[in-house]
Every structure is written in structure tokens, then in C-alpha cells.
Design an enzyme around this catalytic site. Structure first.
Site, short mmCIF file in Angstrom:
data_model
loop_
_atom_site.label_atom_id
_atom_site.label_comp_id
_atom_site.label_asym_id
_atom_site.label_seq_id
_atom_site.Cartn_x
_atom_site.Cartn_y
_atom_site.Cartn_z
N LYS A 4 -2.61 5.95 -4.43
CA LYS A 4 -3.71 6.88 -4.12
C LYS A 4 -3.51 8.24 -4.79
CE LYS A 4 -3.59 4.79 0.51
NZ LYS A 4 -2.17 4.65 0.88
N HIS B 103 -7.38 9.69 -1.96
CA HIS B 103 -6.70 9.64 -0.65
C HIS B 103 -7.52 10.29 0.48
CE1 HIS B 103 -2.34 9.29 0.99
NE2 HIS B 103 -3.20 9.13 1.96
N ASP C 155 0.85 -1.20 0.00
CA ASP C 155 0.00 0.00 0.00
C ASP C 155 0.88 1.25 0.00
OD1 ASP C 155 -2.95 1.06 0.77
OD2 ASP C 155 -1.44 2.28 1.79
N TYR D 222 3.27 9.88 -0.68
CA TYR D 222 4.36 9.30 0.13
C TYR D 222 5.71 9.52 -0.55
CZ TYR D 222 0.56 6.62 2.43
OH TYR D 222 -0.59 6.24 3.07
P1 NAD Z 1 0.91 1.42 11.91
O1 NAD Z 1 -0.23 1.32 12.86
O2 NAD Z 1 1.18 0.33 10.97
O3 NAD Z 1 2.13 1.71 12.86
C1 NAD Z 1 3.42 1.78 12.39
C2 NAD Z 1 4.30 1.95 13.65
O4 NAD Z 1 4.21 0.76 14.43
C3 NAD Z 1 5.74 2.12 13.25
O5 NAD Z 1 6.24 3.19 14.02
C4 NAD Z 1 6.41 0.84 13.66
O6 NAD Z 1 7.67 1.07 14.21
C5 NAD Z 1 5.49 0.27 14.72
N1 NAD Z 1 5.47 -1.21 14.61
C6 NAD Z 1 5.26 -1.95 13.49
N2 NAD Z 1 5.31 -3.25 13.78
C7 NAD Z 1 5.55 -3.34 15.12
C8 NAD Z 1 5.71 -4.44 15.99
N3 NAD Z 1 5.62 -5.69 15.57
N4 NAD Z 1 5.95 -4.18 17.30
C9 NAD Z 1 6.03 -2.91 17.74
N5 NAD Z 1 5.87 -1.84 16.96
C10 NAD Z 1 5.64 -2.04 15.65
O7 NAD Z 1 0.77 2.84 11.17
P2 NAD Z 1 0.87 3.34 9.68
O8 NAD Z 1 2.14 3.01 9.05
O9 NAD Z 1 0.49 4.78 9.72
O10 NAD Z 1 -0.30 2.56 8.94
C11 NAD Z 1 -0.07 1.44 8.08
C12 NAD Z 1 -0.24 1.84 6.65
O11 NAD Z 1 -1.53 2.42 6.43
C13 NAD Z 1 0.70 2.94 6.17
O12 NAD Z 1 2.03 2.50 6.00
C14 NAD Z 1 0.02 3.37 4.90
O13 NAD Z 1 0.23 2.43 3.87
C15 NAD Z 1 -1.45 3.35 5.35
N6 NAD Z 1 -1.92 4.68 5.81
C16 NAD Z 1 -2.89 5.31 5.08
C17 NAD Z 1 -3.35 6.56 5.46
C18 NAD Z 1 -4.43 7.22 4.65
O14 NAD Z 1 -4.71 8.42 4.86
N7 NAD Z 1 -5.06 6.51 3.74
C19 NAD Z 1 -2.82 7.21 6.58
C20 NAD Z 1 -1.82 6.56 7.30
C21 NAD Z 1 -1.40 5.31 6.92
#
Ligand code: NAD
Length: 277
Positions: free
Chosen positions: A77, A110, A47, A52
């Protein structure tokens, strides 16, 4: 490896791996290495988004992976400032070129950016793109019920997904119920709370983790999968990518699911969708 990944059938008949890998905040210079790691771990669903700034890195990792295009599921997106028919088409072409692909599996608006009042027009453009086969499925992101209602009343095509902030502490009951009622699948972004909620330290989560011999993050991901959400947790660390992928050898009980759902506290970590314009 991909055969073990559960899939969800979208309302247009295409299937999507329920677990993927997200690349929000992955530095462009690091993206190829990180996505290559994710593909080696076993992820097949990536994704990304134009905003990004890392679509090229994703594309390079895909190209060098040797994985059949048909085994991959790639989402990108459309950013808010690229609205209006021609600019949405241009933005899509640019994304496709950066990714080095001739189609994406899923293309999303988005944010609704309601102050511009162009999201219905953009949605019609996404329909045109879908008709050309260059996006297999189309959907939206960060849409609230009134935004979805407009798409349903003013256009013929129901979004395949709505990608929204969602985790146990913020479950968005209203938009989720509306989406499910209309056959729109929920993609949960920030599935681990982006590290901004103490989700991984919550007693009910750590207790379930101990009971199953898994980690707190694995329990949260499992909660999403069993709740029916599509998720793509992000991590730059290969060890955590592997941890987040290793969630298919246990099942949470209904009681565990309910106690985790009771962590709802009703506050988003991101901007409100009506404010991103
Ligand atoms: P997430 O909830 O996946 O959190 C990521 C954080 O969690 C990172 O800091 C990482 O270090 C930590 N983490 C990951 N695995 C872990 C583990 N096993 N143990 C402990 N900590 C851990 O947040 P995200 O990246 O914002 O969301 C996932 C995806 O969603 C994004 O990468 C993106 O592709 C999408 N996203 C979309 C939007 C949107 O507006 N559509 C907004 C934000 C994110």
C-alpha cells in the site's frame, strides 16, 4: 494446498485468494520467520504496506520459500505522505524493491487523506502503474462513499477492492453496499476485531463454535468468508496461523450467520478516514 483456497474474481479479471495473512504490527526483525511460517501453513496471499516497515522481511520469506511467484498473491500500500504523481511512483518503486519483486498483485492507496485532496491524482498514478504491469490490480483502503464517488466520477477505473475495518461488530453497511453495487470487492481488515472487541467471547459465536467443533476465531473467519469478504487475519503464533487457516471443513447456517451479524454495534476501533491525513 493452494488449490483448496477459495478465490474471488476481481472486476479486472484477476483472482485473489479469499483468505490471506496480514502483517500489520509484525516487527521487521521477526517478519521473515513469521511469513515463512504462514507460507508453510499454506497461506499464499500476504497483505503488507509500506508504512508497516516490514516489506523487506516479507520479500525475504517469499524468496526463500521456493514457491512459484504465480502461486503467490502479494498486496502492498501507498502511504498518505507519498502522494503526488512522482512521489507515488517513487514509493511504488521502493516497495517493489524492498519486496524483491518485479510486480505486486495488488497495490492500494492506504488512506484517502482527504485534507490533502490528492487521492484522485494518486489514483491516476496507480492506473499508470497498472498499465505497466507492475501492479496487476489496484484498489483503495479506508475509503468512504464520498471518496469512492469521486474516483468513479473523475476517473475511468473502478477500484478492484476497498480494504476497510470490518468485523461482525462493525460492518460498515453503507460503504459495503455502495462498493458491491459498483463491483468493488470488500477486504475486511481487523477481521477478528484486533482483539479490541470481545468478539471471541460472544455467546452466539461460542455456541456456533461448539456446534461445529471449531474455535470462536474460526467461526468469525467463516462468517467473513460466507459473507463474501476477503480476509487476512494476523497472528505471530504458528498455531493460530494454522487455526485461522483451518476453516474449510465446516459451514455456518443462515441462522448462525444472521445471529453473528446481529452483533453489529456501529463503532470503529481505528481512526476515522477523514482524520488520517
Ligand atoms: P486482526 O483482527 O487480524 O486481529 C489480530 C489480533 O487477533 C492479534 O492480536 C492476534 O493475537 C489475535 N488473533 C489472531 N488469531 C487469533 C486466534 N485464532 N485466536 C485468538 N486471537 C487471535 O487485526 P489486524 O492484524 O489489525 O488485521 C488483519 C490485517 O489487516 C493486518 O495484519 C493488515 O494486513 C490489515 N490491516 C489493514 C489496515 C488498513 O488501514 N488498510 C489496518 C489494519 C490492518
Amino acid at each position: 494446498m493452494t488449490t483448496s483456497l477459495p478465490t474471488i474474481t476481481l472486476n479486472d479479471g484477476h483472482t485473489i485468494p479469499q483468505l490471506g495473512f496480514g502483517v500489520f504490527k509484525v516487527e521487521p526483525t521477526e517478519t521473515t520467520r513469521i511469513v515463512t511460517d504462514a507460507l508453510e501453513v499454506g497461506y499464499r496471499h500476504i497483505d503488507t504496506a509500506a508504512v508497516y516497515g516490514n516489506e523487506e522481511g516479507v520479500g525475504q520469506a517469499l524468496a526463500s520459500s521456493g514457491i512459484d511467484r504465480s502461486d503467490l498473491f502479494i498486496t502492498t500500500k501507498l502511504w498518505n505522505d507519498k502522494q503526488g504523481t512522482q512521489s507515488a511512483l517513487d514509493a511504488f518503486d521502493e516497495s517493489l524493491e524492498k519486496l524483491g519483486l518485479d510486480y505486486v498483485d495488488l497495490y492500494l492507496i492506504h488512506w484517502p487523506a482527504p485534507a490533502n485532496d490528492r487521492f484522485v491524482e494518486s489514483w491516476k498514478t496507480l492506473q499508470t502503474i497498472r498499465e505497466t504491469g507492475r501492479a496487476r490490480s489496484i484498489g483503495v483502503s479506508n475509503f468512504l462513499v464520498p471518496h469512492l464517488e469521486r474516483l468513479l466520477t473523475e476517473t475511468e477505473v473502478v477500484p478492484a477492492v476497498n480494504q476497510i475495518e470490518l468485523h461482525p461488530a462493525y460492518q460498515q453497511a453503507e460503504v459495503t453496499a455502495f462498493a458491491r453495487e459498483h463491483g468493488i470487492h470488500i477486504e475486511a481488515w481487523g477481521p477478528l476485531g484486533q482483539g479490541k472487541y470481545p468478539l471471541l467471547e460472544e455467546g452466539v459465536v461460542t455456541t456456533a463454535a461448539e456446534a461445529h467443533g471449531k474455535t470462536a476465531a474460526q467461526v468469525i473467519i467463516r462468517w467473513h468468508l460466507q459473507t463474501g469478504n476477503i480476509v487476512f487475519p494476523k497472528s505471530n503464533s504458528r498455531a493460530r496461523m494454522a487455526e485461522n487457516f483451518d476453516v474449510f471443513d465446516f459451514e455456518l447456517s443462515n441462522t448462525e450467520l444472521a445471529t453473528i451479524s446481529a452483533l453489529e454495534r456501529g463503532g470503529r476501533v481505528s481512526a476515522h478516514p477523514s482524520e488520517v491525513n
